[in-house]
Design a protein around this motif. Structure first.
Motif, mmCIF file in Angstrom:
data_model
loop_
_atom_site.group_PDB
_atom_site.id
_atom_site.type_symbol
_atom_site.label_atom_id
_atom_site.label_comp_id
_atom_site.label_asym_id
_atom_site.label_seq_id
_atom_site.Cartn_x
_atom_site.Cartn_y
_atom_site.Cartn_z
ATOM 1 N N ALA A 106 47.891 27.263 43.200
ATOM 2 C CA ALA A 106 47.445 26.043 42.537
ATOM 3 C C ALA A 106 46.555 26.344 41.341
ATOM 4 N N SER A 107 46.114 27.587 41.203
ATOM 5 C CA SER A 107 45.230 27.966 40.102
ATOM 6 C C SER A 107 45.534 29.408 39.679
ATOM 7 N N MET A 108 45.309 29.686 38.388
ATOM 8 C CA MET A 108 45.465 31.064 37.914
ATOM 9 C C MET A 108 44.212 31.899 38.166
ATOM 10 N N ASP A 109 43.127 31.263 38.548
ATOM 11 C CA ASP A 109 41.864 31.971 38.747
ATOM 12 C C ASP A 109 41.792 32.531 40.169
ATOM 13 N N LEU A 110 42.070 33.838 40.277
ATOM 14 C CA LEU A 110 41.955 34.529 41.566
ATOM 15 C C LEU A 110 40.878 35.607 41.513
ATOM 16 N N THR A 111 39.926 35.446 40.608
ATOM 17 C CA THR A 111 38.881 36.467 40.451
ATOM 18 C C THR A 111 37.952 36.528 41.660
ATOM 19 N N HIS A 112 37.947 35.493 42.481
ATOM 20 C CA HIS A 112 37.114 35.496 43.690
ATOM 21 C C HIS A 112 37.695 36.412 44.771
ATOM 22 N N ALA A 113 38.962 36.817 44.613
ATOM 23 C CA ALA A 113 39.615 37.645 45.629
ATOM 24 C C ALA A 113 39.061 39.074 45.577
ATOM 25 N N VAL A 114 39.425 39.856 46.577
ATOM 26 C CA VAL A 114 39.017 41.261 46.624
ATOM 27 C C VAL A 114 40.269 42.134 46.627
ATOM 28 N N ALA A 115 40.047 43.394 46.341
ATOM 29 C CA ALA A 115 41.177 44.322 46.240
ATOM 30 C C ALA A 115 41.554 44.842 47.639
ATOM 31 N N THR A 116 41.911 46.072 47.736
ATOM 32 C CA THR A 116 42.327 46.766 48.965
ATOM 33 C C THR A 116 43.455 46.005 49.652
ATOM 34 N N GLN A 117 43.337 45.823 50.970
ATOM 35 C CA GLN A 117 44.439 45.252 51.745
ATOM 36 C C GLN A 117 44.659 43.762 51.475
ATOM 37 N N PHE A 118 43.744 43.102 50.751
ATOM 38 C CA PHE A 118 43.915 41.682 50.451
ATOM 39 C C PHE A 118 44.860 41.454 49.271
ATOM 40 N N LEU A 119 45.340 42.535 48.646
ATOM 41 C CA LEU A 119 46.322 42.460 47.560
ATOM 42 C C LEU A 119 45.853 41.631 46.374
ATOM 43 N N GLY A 120 44.540 41.430 46.264
ATOM 44 C CA GLY A 120 44.001 40.635 45.158
ATOM 45 C C GLY A 120 44.259 39.155 45.292
ATOM 46 N N LEU A 121 44.544 38.677 46.527
ATOM 47 C CA LEU A 121 44.889 37.260 46.753
ATOM 48 C C LEU A 121 43.758 36.481 47.415
#
Length: 447
Positions: A106-121
Motif C-alpha cells: 500500500a506504500s512505497m515507504d518500507l524504510t521502517h523494515a529491517v534487513a536479514t531474514q525479514f527481506l527488507g519487508l
C-alpha cells in the motif's frame, strides 16, 4: 474562437487520459537504462542496465518500485500478470544469502523494515500485523525456523507476514520430461518468474533462462487481494536484504500488465548480463609470510657462504706488487672467451708488437747478470708502455754473448754501465777468481 479553444482542451484531456491508461495498462523494461523507478537503501540502477537491490555489503536492504500505483475499481476488476528475470549471486567467500521478494504494498515507504531474514519487508512489530497491507512472492535462500521455512531454496506467498500461506521447493515444470525439475535460486544464473492473478487466485511460475513459461504453475492458491488493499491502490516492486549471509541481487528485466493476455514478453536476448563476481585473492597469514622471509634469508646466507668459500678456494695467489698494479694474468675462462673457444682465427693481442714485447721482457728477466734484470716495477712500466723497452742485440751483455762472472773481492758496481761492466768483466787479478758463464740464472736482490 471559443469553440476552437474548447476543442483543443478536449483533445489535451483525451491525450492525458490515453497516457494514463497506457501507464496503468502495463509496461516493459528489457533492462533499466533510463528507467525512472523509485529506489531506496542500497538499491540502484547500474550503468549496464541491471537493477541491483543489494551491493554485497552486510546488514543492508534495498527497494525498487514503479512510481505510479496500480489501481482497481472493484474486487472483480483486480487482475494482473507480471514477468521478471532475476539473478541471485552469492558473495565469494560467503555461504549463501537471503533472497528477494516481488512486493505488492500500500506504500512505497518500507524504510521502517529491517534487513536479514525479514527481506527488507517487515520489522518485529509490523511482522504479522494486518495493518502492514503487504503481499509478497518470496524467493527465499535462507532457512529460518522463525518463519517455518521448509528449506533454504523455496518459493512462498506471504500476506502481512514472512510465514508463507503457501510454499514449495524451488523448481519448474519441464515440458520435455513431464515433471518438475529442481532449480537453484542462489546459483547466480538468471531465473524467470511469472506471477498471474485473477478471480482471487494467484499462480507463480519459475523457469531457467531462455526457457518458455511452463504450462503448469509451481504455486497456485486462493487469495483475495482486495482485502489486503482496501484503498484499491497497489504499489508494485521488489525488495532484497542481506545479513551475515550475503548475496548480490539483481533484476535484469520486468514486464507488467493488467491482464495476462496483453502482457508483453521479455526479450531475454536484450537483457543485460549478470555482473561477474570473482573471489579476491586471499592474503597469506602473517605466520606464513614470516616463515617465507626466514626461509629466503637462510637460503641467501647459504648461497652467499658457498660463493665465498668457492671464491677463496679457487682464488689466485697475488704478490705484493700486484696490489699496486693489478694482476697481469688471464684465467682459462677469459682466454676461452677471447679466442672464441680457442678457434684458429681467435687471435689474442695485437700480433707482432705483443709478441716482441713478451720476448724482450723474457730475455731481460732471464739476463745472466742479475744486476741487469729489470725490477718488477720496471716490468710493469714496460707493460703499461710508460717506459720504453731497451734495444736488445746479439751483443747485449748477459743475453747474446758469453759473459764472465766475477767471483772475488771486487764485486760489480750496484748500477754498472756498459763500459764499466765490460771493463770489470774482462779485467781479473787471478785466473782462479774468474769463470765464464752463458745464460746462467743468478738470483740476487729479489730479482
Amino acid at each position: 474562437m471559443a469553440q476552437g479553444l474548447h476543442l483543443t482542451l478536449m483533445i489535451f484531456f483525451v491525450h492525458l487520459i490515453c497516457i494514463s491508461s497506457q501507464q496503468e495498462t502495463g509496461f516493459i523494461y528489457n533492462g533499466f537504462g533510463q528507467t525512472d523507478l523509485y529506489t531506496d537503501g542500497v538499491a540502484r540502477i547500474l550503468p549496464e542496465g541491471q537493477l541491483q537491490l543489494t551491493d554485497g555489503s552486510g546488514q543492508k536492504m534495498g527497494h525498487a518500485f514503479f512510481k505510479k500505483p496500480f489501481e482497481f475499481t472493484s474486487p472483480e476488476s483486480l487482475s494482473f500478470s507480471t514477468h521478471f528475470v532475476c539473478a541471485l549471486v552469492p558473495k565469494p567467500g560467503y555461504i549463501g544469502g537471503h533472497g528477494i521478494a516481488f512486493v505488492m504494498s500500500a506504500s512505497m515507504d518500507l524504510t521502517h523494515a529491517v534487513a536479514t531474514q525479514f527481506l527488507g519487508l517487515f520489522n518485529i512489530s509490523t511482522h504479522g500485523s494486518s495493518s502492514s497491507h503487504l503481499v509478497a512472492v518470496e524467493l527465499d535462500t535462507a532457512l529460518s525456523a522463525e518463519f517455518d521455512d521448509i528449506n533454504a531454496n523455496h518459493v512462498g506467498i506471504d500476506v502481512n507476514s514472512l510465514i508463507s500461506i503457501e510454499s514449495t521447493p524451488a523448481s519448474y515444470f519441464s515440458e520435455i520430461k513431464g515433471k518438475n525439475e529442481s532449480i537453484q535460486l542462489l546459483s547466480g544464473a538468471p531465473i524467470q518468474v511469472w506471477v498471474d492473478y485473477g478471480e482471487n487466485v494467484v499462480n507463480v511460475y519459475l523457469a531457467p533462462h531462455k526457457i518458455q513459461k511452463p504450462s503448469q504453475p509451481l504455486l497456485s492458491t486462493s487469495l483475495n487481494l482486495s482485502e489486503s488493499f482496501p484503498d484499491r491502490k497497489i504499489f508494485i516492486g521488489f525488495s532484497g536484504a542481506t545479513g551475515t549471509l550475503i548475496s548480490y541481487q539483481y533484476i535484469l528485466g520486468w514486464s507488467f500488465s493488467r491482464n495476462k493476455e496483453s502482457l508483453q514478453t521479455l526479450d531475454v536476448t536484450k537483457l543485460p548480463r549478470v555482473p561477474p563476481h570473482k573471489a579476491k585473492n586471499e592474503r597469506p597469514s602473517v605466520l606464513l609470510i614470516v616463515l617465507l622471509i626466514l626461509l629466503a634469508v637462510v637460503l641467501f646466507l647459504v648461497l652467499g657462504a658457498a660463493f665465498v668459500y668457492r671464491r677463496r678456494k679457487y682464488a689466485e695467489l697475488r704478490e705484493e706488487w700486484e696490489k699496486e698494479y693489478g694482476p697481469h694474468r688471464f684465467s682459462y675462462k677469459a682466454l676461452y672467451k677471447a679466442t672464441q673457444g680457442f678457434h684458429k682465427d681467435g687471435l689474442v693481442g695485437k700480433g707482432a708488437e705483443e709478441v716482441e714485447m713478451v720476448l724482450k721482457l723474457g730475455l731481460l728477466c732471464m739476463n745472466a747478470v742479475a744486476e741487469l734484470r729489470p725490477s718488477m716495477e720496471e716490468v710493469m712500466q714496460y707493460l703499461n708502455k710508460s717506459l720504453k723497452l731497451p734495444d736488445i742485440t746479439p751483443n747485449s751483455p748477459g743475453i747474446g754473448s758469453f759473459v764472465p762472472l766475477i767471483m772475488g773481492s771486487n764485486p760489480l758496481p750496484a748500477s754498472p754501465t756498459t763500459e764499466t761492466l765490460s771493463a770489470s768483466l774482462y779485467s781479473s787479478s787471478s785466473a782462479n777468481d774468474s769463470t765464464f758463464v752463458t745464460h746462467s740464472v743468478v738470483y740476487g736482490h729479489g730479482r
